[in-house]
Design a protein around this motif. Structure first.
Motif, mmCIF file in Angstrom:
data_model
loop_
_atom_site.group_PDB
_atom_site.id
_atom_site.type_symbol
_atom_site.label_atom_id
_atom_site.label_comp_id
_atom_site.label_asym_id
_atom_site.label_seq_id
_atom_site.Cartn_x
_atom_site.Cartn_y
_atom_site.Cartn_z
ATOM 1 N N LEU A 1 2.134 6.437 -2.108
ATOM 2 C CA LEU A 1 2.414 7.385 -3.178
ATOM 3 C C LEU A 1 1.094 7.794 -3.806
ATOM 4 C CD1 LEU A 1 5.122 8.450 -4.526
ATOM 5 C CD2 LEU A 1 4.635 6.844 -6.364
ATOM 6 N N THR A 2 0.811 9.088 -3.817
ATOM 7 C CA THR A 2 -0.413 9.537 -4.463
ATOM 8 C C THR A 2 -0.317 9.336 -5.971
ATOM 9 O OG1 THR A 2 0.412 11.809 -4.673
ATOM 10 C CG2 THR A 2 -0.820 11.265 -2.671
ATOM 11 N N ASP A 3 -1.439 9.007 -6.579
ATOM 12 C CA ASP A 3 -1.501 8.766 -8.023
ATOM 13 C C ASP A 3 -0.378 7.829 -8.457
ATOM 14 O OD1 ASP A 3 -2.338 8.921 -10.628
ATOM 15 O OD2 ASP A 3 -1.586 10.948 -10.993
ATOM 16 N N PRO A 4 -0.357 6.607 -7.907
ATOM 17 C CA PRO A 4 0.789 5.717 -8.135
ATOM 18 C C PRO A 4 1.000 5.328 -9.591
ATOM 19 C CG PRO A 4 -1.019 4.553 -7.074
ATOM 20 C CD PRO A 4 -1.375 5.994 -7.047
ATOM 21 N N GLY A 5 -0.009 5.479 -10.438
ATOM 22 C CA GLY A 5 0.175 5.126 -11.837
ATOM 23 C C GLY A 5 0.937 6.157 -12.637
ATOM 24 N N ALA A 6 1.087 7.360 -12.088
ATOM 25 C CA ALA A 6 1.782 8.431 -12.804
ATOM 26 C C ALA A 6 3.257 8.445 -12.424
ATOM 27 C CB ALA A 6 1.154 9.781 -12.479
ATOM 28 N N PRO A 7 4.147 8.624 -13.396
ATOM 29 C CA PRO A 7 5.572 8.688 -13.052
ATOM 30 C C PRO A 7 5.887 9.876 -12.145
ATOM 31 C CG PRO A 7 5.277 8.367 -15.419
ATOM 32 C CD PRO A 7 3.924 8.699 -14.860
ATOM 33 N N VAL A 8 6.880 9.710 -11.309
ATOM 34 C CA VAL A 8 7.449 10.825 -10.554
ATOM 35 C C VAL A 8 8.361 11.588 -11.511
ATOM 36 C CG1 VAL A 8 8.923 11.496 -8.625
ATOM 37 C CG2 VAL A 8 7.321 9.586 -8.369
ATOM 38 N N ASP A 9 8.019 12.836 -11.760
ATOM 39 C CA ASP A 9 8.752 13.636 -12.735
ATOM 40 C C ASP A 9 10.016 14.206 -12.102
ATOM 41 O OD1 ASP A 9 9.561 15.226 -14.841
ATOM 42 O OD2 ASP A 9 8.027 16.766 -14.512
#
Length: 432
Positions: A89-97
């Motif tokens: 998952l790219t940018d795993p620290g950011a929630p999937v919106d």
């Protein structure tokens, strides 16, 4: 046009006549996108919906490493699949919106639960109120780990995926057909066949049928085994070209326009062979007195001299419930709408919201757990400001109510950004 804070919509001066082309089906677009993203090879989806919900699905799939190329008018999507479950998952620290999208939150969330990744799912304040517990419980029972950060069974949630065990899954009275469809999609990635048991059925069963047909169309194996069990065999979808039908839920507004104003409106590429159950709403209008012709690939509705109130169970096609509520304003006699309890858990509580707006327009309304009794007024009040409740279907349905001012018309961008442009073809739209 829909970027304005308010729009005034008035009845057409002459009966609306012609062909209306709704955008592509949101439901089919998001199902096809997800299956193409899991497939090996390149799929070409034509007639796709370009709107908020599908853009959220595209963005979520891209976070998973799926390549999605979009043509100039955004209705053709070329998807290069992963040949399996997402592994990164790219940018795993950011929630999937997931925004306000039930299909993105449930379908993509279920696939992530069946994949060796960890992702945080989050959406709008209203999406944080929509029920996810039955889906989360079924996925954790098969091996996934899901942690809800605010309240149990609700977003935001961290999903840590695993190889799902498959086997027997029981869902008693699912809150939405999307729960069942999500489990079907996740089961394609399971270690063993899955049997989803529904001892009391499912609301909006045609949407589950749509999921099964789409899975089968992409080479998968998922089907009803009797009346209350869905059997799914694990296996990756196969890439393919797929033509997406116009959205039948959106088409109900065009058909209602004809029925309300003595018009003659045809929607093509929808008909008795459609994968979408909401095509049957045309027959509901027929019961009310409209003329209806349903061909293999078109539906034509003509307005009769008068509409009459009816008692109808919309369990299998709840989305047009708001369309029917507005048509009922102009019918002779009361209308009873049953079987739409799922409306309590959409972008707003649609039963309560519809009751509020109908009363503002002069109707006598009795609210039930699963629907409404609507007694129309002698005359619909003109000039009423109707609140859309941040709900695209409230906006589209109540724009047909009469001489009204629609507050926050831009919420239609969720599924039909050009909706008010369609009404403007019939000279119905004024600046608010």
């Amino acid at each position: 046009m829909s970027g304005l804070d308010r729009l005034r919509v008035v009845p057409p001066a002459v009966p609306p006549t012609g062909t209306v082309v709704p955008p592509g089906s949101k439901s089919l677009t998001n199902r096809a996108l997800l299956l193409a993203g899991l497939a090996e090879g390149r799929s070409r989806l034509t007639g796709a919906l370009d709107a908020e919900d599908t853009r959220l699905m595209v963005a979520g799939l891209r976070r998973c490493g799926v390549d999605v190329a979009v043509d100039d008018d955004a209705t053709t999507l070329v998807v290069t699949g992963l040949a399996g479950a997402p592994t990164d998952l790219t940018d795993p620290g950011a929630p999937v919106d997931v925004g306000t999208s039930g299909t993105v939150s449930r379908f993509l969330g279920a696939v992530l639960a069946a994949s060796p990744v960890t992702a945080v799912l989050d959406g709008t304040p209203r999406m944080r109120e929509r029920p996810m517990g039955q889906l989360f419980d079924a996925l954790t029972a098969q091996g996934a780990t899901i942690t809800c950060h605010a309240r149990p069974g609700l977003l935001p949630a961290t999903v840590t995926g695993a190889s799902l065990s498959g086997g027997r899954v029981v869902v008693d009275r699912p809150a939405s057909s999307q729960v069942v469809s999500a489990l079907v999609l996740a089961a394609l990635l399971a270690d063993a066949p899955t049997r989803i048991e529904l001892p009391h059925g499912t609301p909006a069963r045609p949407y589950v049928d749509m999921t099964l047909a789409t899975v089968t169309g992409f080479g998968g194996s998922a089907a009803w085994d009797g009346d209350d069990v869905v059997a799914v065999t694990p296996g990756l979808p196969r890439a393919r070209d797929w033509a997406i039908e116009p959205d039948a839920s959106a088409a109900t507004y065009a058909w209602a326009l004809a029925a309300l104003h003595g018009g003659d409106v045809e929607v093509r590429h929808l008909g008795r062979d459609s994968l979408q159950g909401d095509v049957a709403f045309a027959e509901v209008l027929g019961r009310m007195g409209a003329g209806v012709v349903v061909g293999p690939d078109h539906v034509r509705v003509t307005g009769g001299p008068r509409l009459r109130g009816i008692d109808v169970d919309l369990t299998d096609l709840p989305d047009p419930g708001l369309t029917l509520a507005v048509v009922a304003l102009h019918a002779d006699g009361p209308t009873r709408i049953r079987g739409v309890a799922v409306h309590r858990h959409h972008e707003t509580d649609r039963i309560a919201a519809a009751a509020t707006e109908l009363r503002k327009l002069g109707a006598d309304v009795v609210e039930h757990d699963d629907g409404l009794d609507i007694t129309p007024p002698e005359q619909v009040r003109p000039g009423v400001v109707v609140d859309t409740w941040l709900d695209h279907r409230m906006a589209m349905a109540f724009a047909l109510a009469g001489d009204v001012v629609v507050d926050d018309p831009g919420c239609v961008d969720k599924t039909w950004p050009g909706y008010f442009a369609m009404l403007d073809r019939f000279d119905m739209v004024r600046a608010g």
